[in-house]
Design an enzyme around this catalytic site. Sequence first.
Site, short mmCIF file in Angstrom:
data_model
loop_
_atom_site.label_atom_id
_atom_site.label_comp_id
_atom_site.label_asym_id
_atom_site.label_seq_id
_atom_site.Cartn_x
_atom_site.Cartn_y
_atom_site.Cartn_z
N HIS A 99 0.85 -1.18 0.00
CA HIS A 99 0.00 0.00 0.00
C HIS A 99 0.89 1.24 0.00
O HIS A 99 1.95 1.25 0.61
CB HIS A 99 -0.89 0.03 1.26
CG HIS A 99 -2.06 0.95 1.11
ND1 HIS A 99 -1.96 2.29 1.37
CD2 HIS A 99 -3.31 0.71 0.68
CE1 HIS A 99 -3.14 2.86 1.13
NE2 HIS A 99 -3.98 1.93 0.71
N ASP A 108 -7.97 -5.10 -0.12
CA ASP A 108 -8.48 -5.94 -1.22
C ASP A 108 -8.14 -7.41 -1.05
O ASP A 108 -8.64 -8.25 -1.80
CB ASP A 108 -7.90 -5.44 -2.54
CG ASP A 108 -8.44 -4.07 -2.89
OD1 ASP A 108 -7.63 -3.13 -3.04
OD2 ASP A 108 -9.67 -3.92 -2.94
C1 SDX Z 1 -6.15 0.18 -2.97
O1 SDX Z 1 -4.42 4.70 -2.14
C2 SDX Z 1 -5.32 4.07 -1.51
O2 SDX Z 1 -5.71 4.44 -0.42
C3 SDX Z 1 -5.87 2.85 -2.22
C4 SDX Z 1 -6.90 2.04 -1.46
C5 SDX Z 1 -8.16 2.81 -1.21
O3 SDX Z 1 -8.86 2.48 -0.26
O4 SDX Z 1 -8.48 3.70 -2.04
O5 SDX Z 1 -6.33 1.60 -0.24
C6 SDX Z 1 -7.30 0.81 -2.27
O6 SDX Z 1 -5.89 0.54 -4.10
C7 SDX Z 1 -5.33 -0.84 -2.24
C8 SDX Z 1 -4.12 -1.34 -3.09
C9 SDX Z 1 -4.63 -2.43 -4.03
N1 SDX Z 1 -3.58 -2.80 -4.99
C10 SDX Z 1 -2.94 -3.99 -4.92
O7 SDX Z 1 -3.11 -4.80 -4.02
C11 SDX Z 1 -2.02 -4.25 -6.09
C12 SDX Z 1 -0.69 -4.82 -5.57
N2 SDX Z 1 -0.01 -3.75 -4.82
C13 SDX Z 1 0.97 -2.95 -5.58
O8 SDX Z 1 0.67 -2.72 -6.90
C14 SDX Z 1 1.48 -1.78 -4.75
O9 SDX Z 1 1.76 -2.23 -3.50
C15 SDX Z 1 0.63 -0.54 -4.65
C16 SDX Z 1 0.22 -0.01 -5.98
C17 SDX Z 1 -0.58 -0.80 -3.83
C18 SDX Z 1 1.48 0.53 -3.93
O10 SDX Z 1 2.49 0.83 -4.77
P1 SDX Z 1 3.55 2.01 -4.41
O11 SDX Z 1 3.21 2.70 -3.17
O12 SDX Z 1 3.72 2.84 -5.63
O13 SDX Z 1 4.82 1.20 -4.05
P2 SDX Z 1 5.81 0.64 -5.09
O14 SDX Z 1 5.07 0.10 -6.27
O15 SDX Z 1 6.86 1.68 -5.34
O16 SDX Z 1 6.40 -0.60 -4.29
C19 SDX Z 1 7.49 -0.42 -3.41
C20 SDX Z 1 8.33 -1.69 -3.62
C21 SDX Z 1 8.68 -1.93 -5.08
O17 SDX Z 1 9.91 -2.62 -5.11
P3 SDX Z 1 11.26 -1.74 -5.34
O18 SDX Z 1 11.04 -0.91 -6.60
O19 SDX Z 1 11.44 -0.90 -4.09
O20 SDX Z 1 12.36 -2.78 -5.50
O21 SDX Z 1 7.55 -2.83 -3.21
C22 SDX Z 1 7.34 -3.69 -4.33
C23 SDX Z 1 7.62 -2.89 -5.58
O22 SDX Z 1 8.09 -3.73 -6.62
N3 SDX Z 1 5.95 -4.11 -4.27
C24 SDX Z 1 5.53 -5.36 -4.45
C25 SDX Z 1 4.13 -5.30 -4.25
N4 SDX Z 1 3.77 -4.03 -3.97
C26 SDX Z 1 4.90 -3.30 -3.99
N5 SDX Z 1 6.16 -6.49 -4.76
C27 SDX Z 1 5.40 -7.61 -4.87
N6 SDX Z 1 4.06 -7.65 -4.69
C28 SDX Z 1 3.40 -6.51 -4.36
N7 SDX Z 1 2.08 -6.52 -4.18
#
Ligand code: SDX
Length: 432
Positions: free
Chosen positions: A309, A367
């Site tokens: 998140h 989710d």
């Molecule tokens: C919602 O914003 C909100 O409040 C949203 C929400 C709401 O109520 O409105 O809470 C609802 O959207 C919840 C999130 C649902 N999405 C997912 O579950 C999809 C999977 N999660 C990721 O796509 C990700 O965690 C995000 C999009 C939720 C957050 O992404 P960020 O904050 O942009 O973080 P990032 O992508 O920069 O990740 C940081 C690191 C990265 O690695 P590095 O580049 O540092 O090496 O963590 C890794 C990412 O690759 N990473 C994951 C991961 N999520 C982040 N690796 C594996 N699996 C994951 N799920």
Amino acid sequence: MTVSQDTYRLTSPDGSEMELPVRSGTVGPDVIDIARLYRDHGVFTYDPGFVATGSCESDITFIDGEKGVLMYRGYPVEQLAEHSSFIEVAYLLLNSELPTEAELSEFDNTIRMHTMLNEGMLNFFKGFRYDAHPMAMLSAVVGSMSAYYHDEIDATNRGHRNIFSHRILAKLPTIAAAAYKLNIGQPFIYPRNDLNYCENLLHMLFAVPAEPYEIDPIAAEALDLLFILHADHEQNCSTSTVRMAGSSGANPYSAIAAGVSALWGPAHGGANEAVLDMLEEIGDVSQIGKYVDKAKDKNDPFRLMGFGHRVYKNFDPRATIIREMCHKVMKQLDRKDTPVFDLALELEQVALKDDYFIEKNLYPNVDFYSGIIYRALGIPTSMFTVMFALGRSVGWAAHWREMISDPKGKIARPRQLYTGPAARDYTPVEKR
Ligand code: SDX
């Protein structure tokens, strides 16, 4: 950069100094006000995805990502989940205060009286393909609301702002159920004013003209809790989209339709659908290790859906509450498809013990478990993000009202860091 009482002092590369005012909210991090930065110092800030950038002031919702705090108008979501109802939370988000008994009764009745659609809107469902994704239909039909209610969309008119909020809250379940009925080839079921919000949704989703439909109170209770937990979440992607679209003066129904579209993405509200697809792909506890490794592999685009998140870096309080409700729903509905729930519980345990997820603060989010409950209630995966939109609709409406009522409000128009070609002259085609 040094911080005095209420300013940040910056020294630019040419040695000149600039002072930037600091502003404090009720709780949460202070902000550096950079509104005059470009005008006074000729530089922009740069923050793709707005990771550390505040877009507005807001009184509606507060999140503390480190402590796993979520408050609606100051009330902890855990207390609202335990004591309130979605309709009462909707009143709170729209009106800033919890309602008296009389106010709640009037609000509930108002919502019940607006659940029907203009009959012409039902014609849209005759034009969609039977297998159209329900989010595509929701986005289209919500956008069409500005073609039916165009005589009451004056944003400066308080009455119009209220009737817009009531119509969005009341009609989205009817539109959602109509989309579902098209998908399964069953006739549209009209709303009933004698049913409460969640009972009415279950009735419109699952009743058929051929026989009486008995509403399961456990299902209604589970939906009500899920809608409370999804109702609002600060400046998330879809809410920021609603605020940005509305900032141009676009009518509120079009702004909400833009929010529906933004929510659909798998990185946002589309994640609940993606979680179930992922769990079905994993299939068995024995495959968990393979998929956790895929999620950790930088060369593999696979991510563990429902994990991570932008704000919560310890745990998502909503996931905790939903996990508990999962146990309750599975037991009370005497569900046999607990394997998918058991798989989710095991996947969570494996991921939470894995260094990669620990180091990157990746925990189950809202989710991760919600789709398991929707499926236990008989709602298909394709409808999961629609259910998210139903809960979030009141948050979108509350933020649109806050944005449009801001006397200092202005159109949202970010700047950029240009990395394209420097100025160059046109080359005639014969010389290219
Ligand atoms: C919602 O914003 C909100 O409040 C949203 C929400 C709401 O109520 O409105 O809470 C609802 O959207 C919840 C999130 C649902 N999405 C997912 O579950 C999809 C999977 N999660 C990721 O796509 C990700 O965690 C995000 C999009 C939720 C957050 O992404 P960020 O904050 O942009 O973080 P990032 O992508 O920069 O990740 C940081 C690191 C990265 O690695 P590095 O580049 O540092 O090496 O963590 C890794 C990412 O690759 N990473 C994951 C991961 N999520 C982040 N690796 C594996 N699996 C994951 N799920």
